[in-house]
Design a protein around this motif. Structure first.
Motif, PDB file in Angstrom:
ATOM      1  N   MET A 251       0.849  -1.192   0.000  1.00 57.43           N
ATOM      2  CA  MET A 251       0.000   0.000   0.000  1.00 57.43           C
ATOM      3  C   MET A 251       0.881   1.237   0.000  1.00 57.43           C
ATOM      4  O   MET A 251       1.933   1.253   0.637  1.00 57.43           O
ATOM      5  CB  MET A 251      -0.902   0.010   1.227  1.00 57.43           C
ATOM      6  N   GLU A 252       0.426   2.251  -0.692  1.00 61.80           N
ATOM      7  CA  GLU A 252       1.156   3.510  -0.724  1.00 61.80           C
ATOM      8  C   GLU A 252       0.388   4.557   0.054  1.00 61.80           C
ATOM      9  O   GLU A 252      -0.838   4.613  -0.012  1.00 61.80           O
ATOM     10  CB  GLU A 252       1.321   3.996  -2.161  1.00 61.80           C
ATOM     11  N   ILE A 253       1.114   5.392   0.779  1.00 59.93           N
ATOM     12  CA  ILE A 253       0.500   6.536   1.435  1.00 59.93           C
ATOM     13  C   ILE A 253       0.379   7.621   0.379  1.00 59.93           C
ATOM     14  O   ILE A 253       1.373   8.058  -0.196  1.00 59.93           O
ATOM     15  CB  ILE A 253       1.339   7.000   2.638  1.00 59.93           C
ATOM     16  N   THR A 254      -0.854   8.016   0.086  1.00 58.04           N
ATOM     17  CA  THR A 254      -1.087   8.974  -0.993  1.00 58.04           C
ATOM     18  C   THR A 254      -1.446  10.367  -0.493  1.00 58.04           C
ATOM     19  O   THR A 254      -1.465  11.309  -1.288  1.00 58.04           O
ATOM     20  CB  THR A 254      -2.190   8.454  -1.934  1.00 58.04           C
ATOM     21  N   ASP A 255      -1.720  10.519   0.812  1.00 58.21           N
ATOM     22  CA  ASP A 255      -2.005  11.846   1.353  1.00 58.21           C
ATOM     23  C   ASP A 255      -1.847  11.813   2.864  1.00 58.21           C
ATOM     24  O   ASP A 255      -2.164  10.810   3.504  1.00 58.21           O
ATOM     25  CB  ASP A 255      -3.428  12.294   0.998  1.00 58.21           C
ATOM     26  N   ILE A 256      -1.338  12.910   3.399  1.00 51.22           N
ATOM     27  CA  ILE A 256      -1.248  13.089   4.842  1.00 51.22           C
ATOM     28  C   ILE A 256      -1.731  14.499   5.140  1.00 51.22           C
ATOM     29  O   ILE A 256      -1.206  15.464   4.596  1.00 51.22           O
ATOM     30  CB  ILE A 256       0.191  12.906   5.362  1.00 51.22           C
ATOM     31  N   ARG A 257      -2.733  14.609   5.998  1.00 51.81           N
ATOM     32  CA  ARG A 257      -3.273  15.918   6.396  1.00 51.81           C
ATOM     33  C   ARG A 257      -3.008  16.127   7.878  1.00 51.81           C
ATOM     34  O   ARG A 257      -3.377  15.299   8.697  1.00 51.81           O
ATOM     35  CB  ARG A 257      -4.774  15.974   6.140  1.00 51.81           C
TER      36      ARG A 257
ATOM     37  N   MET B 227       0.104  16.472  23.197  1.00 51.98           N
ATOM     38  CA  MET B 227      -0.430  16.221  21.861  1.00 51.98           C
ATOM     39  C   MET B 227      -0.203  17.465  20.995  1.00 51.98           C
ATOM     40  O   MET B 227      -0.643  18.554  21.333  1.00 51.98           O
ATOM     41  CB  MET B 227      -1.920  15.868  21.902  1.00 51.98           C
ATOM     42  N   LYS B 228       0.497  17.280  19.880  1.00 52.93           N
ATOM     43  CA  LYS B 228       0.885  18.400  19.030  1.00 52.93           C
ATOM     44  C   LYS B 228       0.047  18.526  17.765  1.00 52.93           C
ATOM     45  O   LYS B 228      -0.081  19.607  17.206  1.00 52.93           O
ATOM     46  CB  LYS B 228       2.367  18.274  18.647  1.00 52.93           C
ATOM     47  N   ALA B 229      -0.508  17.403  17.281  1.00 55.01           N
ATOM     48  CA  ALA B 229      -1.305  17.453  16.048  1.00 55.01           C
ATOM     49  C   ALA B 229      -2.161  16.197  15.961  1.00 55.01           C
ATOM     50  O   ALA B 229      -1.888  15.191  16.609  1.00 55.01           O
ATOM     51  CB  ALA B 229      -0.384  17.533  14.826  1.00 55.01           C
ATOM     52  N   VAL B 230      -3.197  16.319  15.129  1.00 53.19           N
ATOM     53  CA  VAL B 230      -4.039  15.184  14.776  1.00 53.19           C
ATOM     54  C   VAL B 230      -3.917  15.038  13.261  1.00 53.19           C
ATOM     55  O   VAL B 230      -3.988  16.018  12.517  1.00 53.19           O
ATOM     56  CB  VAL B 230      -5.504  15.409  15.201  1.00 53.19           C
ATOM     57  N   VAL B 231      -3.727  13.807  12.808  1.00 53.82           N
ATOM     58  CA  VAL B 231      -3.369  13.558  11.418  1.00 53.82           C
ATOM     59  C   VAL B 231      -4.327  12.551  10.788  1.00 53.82           C
ATOM     60  O   VAL B 231      -4.810  11.638  11.458  1.00 53.82           O
ATOM     61  CB  VAL B 231      -1.920  13.013  11.344  1.00 53.82           C
ATOM     62  N   SER B 232      -4.591  12.740   9.491  1.00 51.36           N
ATOM     63  CA  SER B 232      -5.314  11.752   8.691  1.00 51.36           C
ATOM     64  C   SER B 232      -4.366  11.252   7.610  1.00 51.36           C
ATOM     65  O   SER B 232      -3.690  12.046   6.962  1.00 51.36           O
ATOM     66  CB  SER B 232      -6.547  12.379   8.041  1.00 51.36           C
ATOM     67  N   VAL B 233      -4.308   9.939   7.443  1.00 53.50           N
ATOM     68  CA  VAL B 233      -3.423   9.328   6.447  1.00 53.50           C
ATOM     69  C   VAL B 233      -4.276   8.537   5.461  1.00 53.50           C
ATOM     70  O   VAL B 233      -5.085   7.705   5.864  1.00 53.50           O
ATOM     71  CB  VAL B 233      -2.389   8.393   7.117  1.00 53.50           C
ATOM     72  N   THR B 234      -4.093   8.835   4.164  1.00 50.20           N
ATOM     73  CA  THR B 234      -4.822   8.141   3.104  1.00 50.20           C
ATOM     74  C   THR B 234      -3.890   7.142   2.429  1.00 50.20           C
ATOM     75  O   THR B 234      -2.736   7.456   2.146  1.00 50.20           O
ATOM     76  CB  THR B 234      -5.348   9.142   2.059  1.00 50.20           C
TER      77      THR B 234
END
Length: 107
Positions: free
Chosen positions: A11-17, A27-34
Protein backbone atom coordinates in the motif's frame (compact mmCIF):
# COMPACT_ATOMS: atom_id res chain seq x y z
CA UNK A 1 -4.64 -4.63 -1.29
CA UNK A 2 -4.27 -6.97 -4.22
CA UNK A 3 -3.42 -6.40 -7.83
CA UNK A 4 -5.57 -7.84 -10.67
CA UNK A 5 -3.73 -11.16 -10.53
CA UNK A 6 -4.59 -11.58 -6.85
CA UNK A 7 -1.10 -11.16 -5.42
CA UNK A 8 -0.48 -8.70 -2.62
CA UNK A 9 1.01 -5.29 -3.35
CA UNK A 10 2.44 -2.75 -0.97
CA UNK A 11 0.00 0.00 0.00
CA UNK A 12 1.16 3.51 -0.72
CA UNK A 13 0.50 6.54 1.43
CA UNK A 14 -1.09 8.97 -0.99
CA UNK A 15 -2.00 11.85 1.35
CA UNK A 16 -1.25 13.09 4.84
CA UNK A 17 -3.27 15.92 6.40
CA UNK A 18 -1.99 17.57 9.58
CA UNK A 19 -4.18 19.58 11.95
CA UNK A 20 -2.00 21.28 14.56
CA UNK A 21 -3.31 21.41 18.11
CA UNK A 22 -2.99 24.97 19.40
CA UNK A 23 -2.83 24.27 23.12
CA UNK A 24 -0.26 23.35 25.71
CA UNK A 25 0.30 19.69 26.32
CA UNK A 26 1.93 16.65 24.83
CA UNK A 27 -0.43 16.22 21.86
CA UNK A 28 0.88 18.40 19.03
CA UNK A 29 -1.30 17.45 16.05
CA UNK A 30 -4.04 15.18 14.78
CA UNK A 31 -3.37 13.56 11.42
CA UNK A 32 -5.31 11.75 8.69
CA UNK A 33 -3.42 9.33 6.45
CA UNK A 34 -4.82 8.14 3.10
CA UNK A 35 -3.68 4.88 1.53
CA UNK A 36 -3.89 4.22 -2.24
CA UNK A 37 -6.43 7.08 -2.59
CA UNK A 38 -8.95 4.53 -1.29
CA UNK A 39 -8.95 4.36 2.51
CA UNK A 40 -8.19 6.89 5.23
CA UNK A 41 -7.31 6.57 8.89
CA UNK A 42 -8.30 9.65 10.92
CA UNK A 43 -7.24 10.72 14.41
CA UNK A 44 -3.62 9.60 14.40
CA UNK A 45 -2.01 11.76 17.07
CA UNK A 46 1.45 13.33 17.06
CA UNK A 47 2.65 13.16 20.67
CA UNK A 48 5.71 14.79 22.21
CA UNK A 49 7.65 13.03 24.94
CA UNK A 50 11.16 13.39 26.35
CA UNK A 51 12.63 11.05 23.71
CA UNK A 52 11.03 13.01 20.86
CA UNK A 53 7.90 12.86 18.75
CA UNK A 54 5.94 9.71 18.00
CA UNK A 55 2.53 8.79 16.61
CA UNK A 56 -0.34 7.17 18.47
CA UNK A 57 -2.91 5.33 16.41
CA UNK A 58 -6.63 6.08 16.92
CA UNK A 59 -7.98 4.31 19.99
CA UNK A 60 -11.02 3.90 22.20
CA UNK A 61 -11.35 3.41 25.94
CA UNK A 62 -12.61 -0.04 26.88
CA UNK A 63 -15.05 -0.77 29.71
CA UNK A 64 -12.13 -1.51 32.03
CA UNK A 65 -10.53 1.87 31.30
CA UNK A 66 -7.73 0.70 29.02
CA UNK A 67 -7.19 2.09 25.53
CA UNK A 68 -7.23 -0.19 22.48
CA UNK A 69 -6.21 0.84 18.97
CA UNK A 70 -9.10 1.04 16.51
CA UNK A 71 -6.74 0.75 13.54
CA UNK A 72 -3.04 0.00 13.57
CA UNK A 73 -0.17 -1.33 11.44
CA UNK A 74 0.34 -5.09 11.60
CA UNK A 75 4.14 -4.92 11.72
CA UNK A 76 6.94 -2.64 12.92
CA UNK A 77 8.17 -1.80 9.40
CA UNK A 78 4.79 -0.41 8.43
CA UNK A 79 4.46 1.51 11.69
CA UNK A 80 7.94 2.99 11.19
CA UNK A 81 7.12 3.98 7.60
CA UNK A 82 3.88 5.70 8.63
CA UNK A 83 5.55 7.41 11.59
CA UNK A 84 8.47 8.66 9.48
CA UNK A 85 6.19 10.16 6.81
CA UNK A 86 3.72 11.65 9.31
CA UNK A 87 6.48 13.29 11.36
CA UNK A 88 8.12 14.67 8.19
CA UNK A 89 4.78 16.19 7.16
CA UNK A 90 4.26 17.59 10.68
CA UNK A 91 7.73 19.20 10.69
CA UNK A 92 7.05 20.69 7.23
CA UNK A 93 3.74 22.13 8.52
CA UNK A 94 5.61 23.75 11.42
CA UNK A 95 8.14 25.32 9.05
CA UNK A 96 5.34 26.63 6.80
CA UNK A 97 3.59 28.16 9.80
CA UNK A 98 6.79 29.81 11.02
CA UNK A 99 7.48 31.25 7.55
CA UNK A 100 3.90 32.55 7.32
CA UNK A 101 4.17 34.20 10.74
CA UNK A 102 7.51 35.84 9.83
CA UNK A 103 6.07 37.05 6.55
CA UNK A 104 3.00 38.58 8.21
CA UNK A 105 4.62 39.79 11.44
CA UNK A 106 4.56 43.45 10.37
CA UNK A 107 0.89 43.60 9.42
Amino acid sequence: MFNQKGSAKEMEITDIRVRKVNKEGKMKAVVSVTFDNEIVIHDIKVIERDEGLFIAMPSRRTADGEFRDVAHPINADTRNKIQKLVLEKYEAALLEEEAFEREHAGE
